[in-house]
Write an enzyme that holds these catalytic residues in place. Structure first.
Site, mmCIF file in Angstrom:
data_model
loop_
_atom_site.group_PDB
_atom_site.id
_atom_site.type_symbol
_atom_site.label_atom_id
_atom_site.label_comp_id
_atom_site.label_asym_id
_atom_site.label_seq_id
_atom_site.Cartn_x
_atom_site.Cartn_y
_atom_site.Cartn_z
ATOM 1 N N LEU A 86 0.837 -1.215 0.000
ATOM 2 C CA LEU A 86 0.000 0.000 0.000
ATOM 3 C C LEU A 86 0.859 1.247 0.000
ATOM 4 O O LEU A 86 0.417 2.319 -0.387
ATOM 5 C CB LEU A 86 -0.895 0.017 1.243
ATOM 6 N N GLY A 87 2.083 1.090 0.462
ATOM 7 C CA GLY A 87 2.956 2.267 0.504
ATOM 8 C C GLY A 87 4.200 1.953 1.296
ATOM 9 O O GLY A 87 4.345 0.873 1.866
ATOM 10 N N LYS A 88 5.093 2.921 1.309
ATOM 11 C CA LYS A 88 6.357 2.745 2.002
ATOM 12 C C LYS A 88 6.553 3.953 2.901
ATOM 13 O O LYS A 88 6.419 5.090 2.449
ATOM 14 C CB LYS A 88 7.476 2.677 0.950
ATOM 15 N N GLY A 89 6.818 3.701 4.169
ATOM 16 C CA GLY A 89 7.083 4.800 5.092
ATOM 17 C C GLY A 89 8.551 4.831 5.448
ATOM 18 O O GLY A 89 9.342 4.072 4.893
ATOM 19 N N LYS A 90 8.912 5.692 6.382
ATOM 20 C CA LYS A 90 10.314 5.853 6.762
ATOM 21 C C LYS A 90 10.900 4.568 7.354
ATOM 22 O O LYS A 90 12.062 4.257 7.154
ATOM 23 C CB LYS A 90 10.422 6.988 7.776
ATOM 24 N N GLY A 92 9.522 1.285 7.086
ATOM 25 C CA GLY A 92 9.158 -0.002 6.488
ATOM 26 C C GLY A 92 7.956 0.106 5.567
ATOM 27 O O GLY A 92 7.500 1.197 5.247
ATOM 28 N N ASP A 204 -0.369 17.164 15.895
ATOM 29 C CA ASP A 204 0.254 17.103 14.568
ATOM 30 C C ASP A 204 -0.801 16.905 13.486
ATOM 31 O O ASP A 204 -0.635 16.096 12.572
ATOM 32 C CB ASP A 204 1.297 15.984 14.531
ATOM 33 N N LYS A 206 -2.522 17.595 10.234
ATOM 34 C CA LYS A 206 -2.174 18.153 8.919
ATOM 35 C C LYS A 206 -2.612 17.130 7.879
ATOM 36 O O LYS A 206 -2.795 15.936 8.220
ATOM 37 C CB LYS A 206 -0.677 18.452 8.808
ATOM 38 N N ASN A 209 -1.311 13.470 7.615
ATOM 39 C CA ASN A 209 -1.597 12.494 8.669
ATOM 40 C C ASN A 209 -3.036 11.998 8.644
ATOM 41 O O ASN A 209 -3.505 11.416 9.615
ATOM 42 C CB ASN A 209 -1.288 13.102 10.043
ATOM 43 N N ASP A 222 -2.189 9.172 12.488
ATOM 44 C CA ASP A 222 -0.805 9.298 12.905
ATOM 45 C C ASP A 222 -0.755 9.909 14.295
ATOM 46 O O ASP A 222 -1.112 11.062 14.479
ATOM 47 C CB ASP A 222 -0.083 10.191 11.900
ATOM 48 N N THR A 240 4.389 20.335 12.511
ATOM 49 C CA THR A 240 4.881 20.914 11.271
ATOM 50 C C THR A 240 4.697 22.426 11.322
ATOM 51 O O THR A 240 3.675 22.911 11.776
ATOM 52 C CB THR A 240 4.095 20.309 10.097
HETATM 53 P P1 AMP Z 1 3.230 5.391 6.535
HETATM 54 O O1 AMP Z 1 4.449 4.629 6.897
HETATM 55 O O2 AMP Z 1 2.204 5.411 7.619
HETATM 56 O O3 AMP Z 1 3.514 6.766 6.001
HETATM 57 O O4 AMP Z 1 2.577 4.580 5.353
HETATM 58 C C1 AMP Z 1 3.131 4.558 4.066
HETATM 59 C C2 AMP Z 1 1.987 4.594 3.056
HETATM 60 O O5 AMP Z 1 1.193 3.419 3.186
HETATM 61 C C3 AMP Z 1 1.023 5.739 3.301
HETATM 62 O O6 AMP Z 1 1.468 6.872 2.657
HETATM 63 C C4 AMP Z 1 -0.281 5.196 2.740
HETATM 64 O O7 AMP Z 1 -0.345 5.399 1.349
HETATM 65 C C5 AMP Z 1 -0.186 3.726 2.999
HETATM 66 N N1 AMP Z 1 -0.903 3.363 4.230
HETATM 67 C C6 AMP Z 1 -0.453 3.463 5.496
HETATM 68 N N2 AMP Z 1 -1.369 3.044 6.381
HETATM 69 C C7 AMP Z 1 -2.442 2.659 5.662
HETATM 70 C C8 AMP Z 1 -3.737 2.128 6.002
HETATM 71 N N3 AMP Z 1 -4.078 1.929 7.268
HETATM 72 N N4 AMP Z 1 -4.604 1.860 5.003
HETATM 73 C C9 AMP Z 1 -4.255 2.091 3.705
HETATM 74 N N5 AMP Z 1 -3.056 2.591 3.318
HETATM 75 C C10 AMP Z 1 -2.155 2.878 4.278
#
Ligand code: AMP
Length: 346
Positions: A86-90, A92, A204, A206, A209, A222, A240
């Site tokens: 679904l995505g990648k954060g800082k 994982g 926070d 914004k 989040n 968040d 921010t």
């Molecule tokens: P994060 O590490 O929380 O920034 O998550 C990275 C990306 O994963 C985010 O920018 C979202 O696009 C996606 N994501 C995170 N949490 C969820 C969730 N609970 N449901 C759907 N997508 C999510």
């Protein structure tokens, strides 16, 4: 009075959303049989991270089955069918997954690498964030159903936000209609009122989040900077820049009214497309504009919306409109859907 100045919460932002309990599904409609969860890229096996040792390893031995008040069942990575990333954060990746056991529940599984959490020195904050979020239950606050860990990673079992990031929508459209903005602000005021009733200050708020549920409903996602503040005033500077209230810019004590200010900034940004005190010439200029409450509302903003923005963006925290009054404000009432669902789509 001590005021700690910390960097913008980028380090925390990315692990932020959080926890709780999956012994029972929140709603039978979320049963995941037959839903396409997409194709797994295999990265969880390829990329397992590094070991951590000592106190950090203890701090990060996070498991909701050991929660003192509401333990969940024990969870392991093998309990899930993994779907698309679904995505990648800082810290994982986040995957769409389904529990193998009934009721075949769809969730977002967020992985955090322990070694990276330690490197960024956020182990304690992560524990605090999980502690705060695991007991929250509100339709506009992203649920954390449970959490577990292996040697090198932590896994957060999060409510799946089917429509993704609100920030992406805002970037795509530039700004939102007043109807859509008002519906989001209604949901935000409801969620923040709930958090404050639990003595949680978010600090926070914004667009980055906020996530969107499958029906377009807003989810605060968040809690990396939230504090549990039973009657206390807090003095840690964070948040921010564009969303910081004057009392935090000036290093004064602050309380839950910081979230009312951020709601005013959010209202403005939804309608206008950029935050009200943004100053492209630099941080100092933005700080000054915030401290002076140098607010200029463009003519395209309706008189009612402008009235709400002005009532939230008050220098004196005590004068900021109460959240119950935000929900009763004519601009919010005017656009509230008749069925009360309030999902903001258009
Ligand atoms: P994060 O590490 O929380 O920034 O998550 C990275 C990306 O994963 C985010 O920018 C979202 O696009 C996606 N994501 C995170 N949490 C969820 C969730 N609970 N449901 C759907 N997508 C999510």
């Amino acid at each position: 009075m001590t005021t700690k100045t910390q960097p913008a919460p980028s380090a925390l932002k990315k692990y932020a959303s959080t926890t709780s309990v999956v012994s029972r599904p929140p709603s039978p409609t979320k049963k995941g049989d037959g839903i396409d969860i997409g194709t797994y890229d295999g990265a969880l096996e390829r990329d397992v991270g590094d070991l951590v040792y000592g106190e950090a390893a203890e701090d990060l031995a996070l498991d909701s089955s050991a929660d003192k008040t509401r333990p969940t069942r024990e969870w392991h990575l093998t309990d899930f069918e993994i779907g698309r990333p679904l995505g990648k954060g800082k810290f994982g990746r986040v995957y769409m997954v389904r529990t193998k056991t009934e009721p075949r529940f769809i969730i977002a599984l967020k992985t955090l690498y322990k070694s990276e959490l330690v490197q960024s020195k956020v182990e304690k904050q992560l524990r605090r964030e999980i502690e705060i979020q695991q007991h929250l239950r509100h339709p506009n606050v992203l649920r954390l159903y449970g959490y577990f860990h292996d040697e090198k990673r932590i896994f957060l079992m999060l409510e799946f936000a089917g429509k993704g990031e609100l920030y992406r929508q805002l970037s795509k459209h530039g700004s939102f209609s007043e109807k859509r903005s008002a519906r989001y602000i209604d949901q935000m005021a409801d969620a923040l009122g709930y958090l404050h009733s639990k003595h949680v200050i978010h600090r926070d708020i914004k667009p980055e989040n906020l996530l969107l549920g499958i029906n377009g409903e807003l989810k605060i996602a968040d809690f990396g900077w939230s504090v549990h503040a039973p009657g206390n005033r807090r003095t840690t500077l964070c948040g921010t820049l564009d969303y910081l209230p004057p009392e935090m810019v000036e290093g004064k004590e602050h309380n839950e009214k910081v979230d009312h200010w951020a709601l005013g900034v959010l209202t403005y940004e939804f309608i206008c497309g950029s935050p009200p005190f943004e100053d492209l010439s630099g941080y100092n200029a933005t700080y000054k504009r915030i401290a002076r409450v140098d607010l200029k509302i463009p003519p395209k903003v309706s008189a009612e919306a402008a009235d709400l923005i002005r009532k939230l963006l008050r220098y004196n925290p005590a004068e900021r409109l109460p959240l119950a009054d935000v929900r009763r404000h004519p601009w919010v009432v005017k656009y509230r859907s008749k069925d009360g669902s309030n999902a903001a789509q258009s």
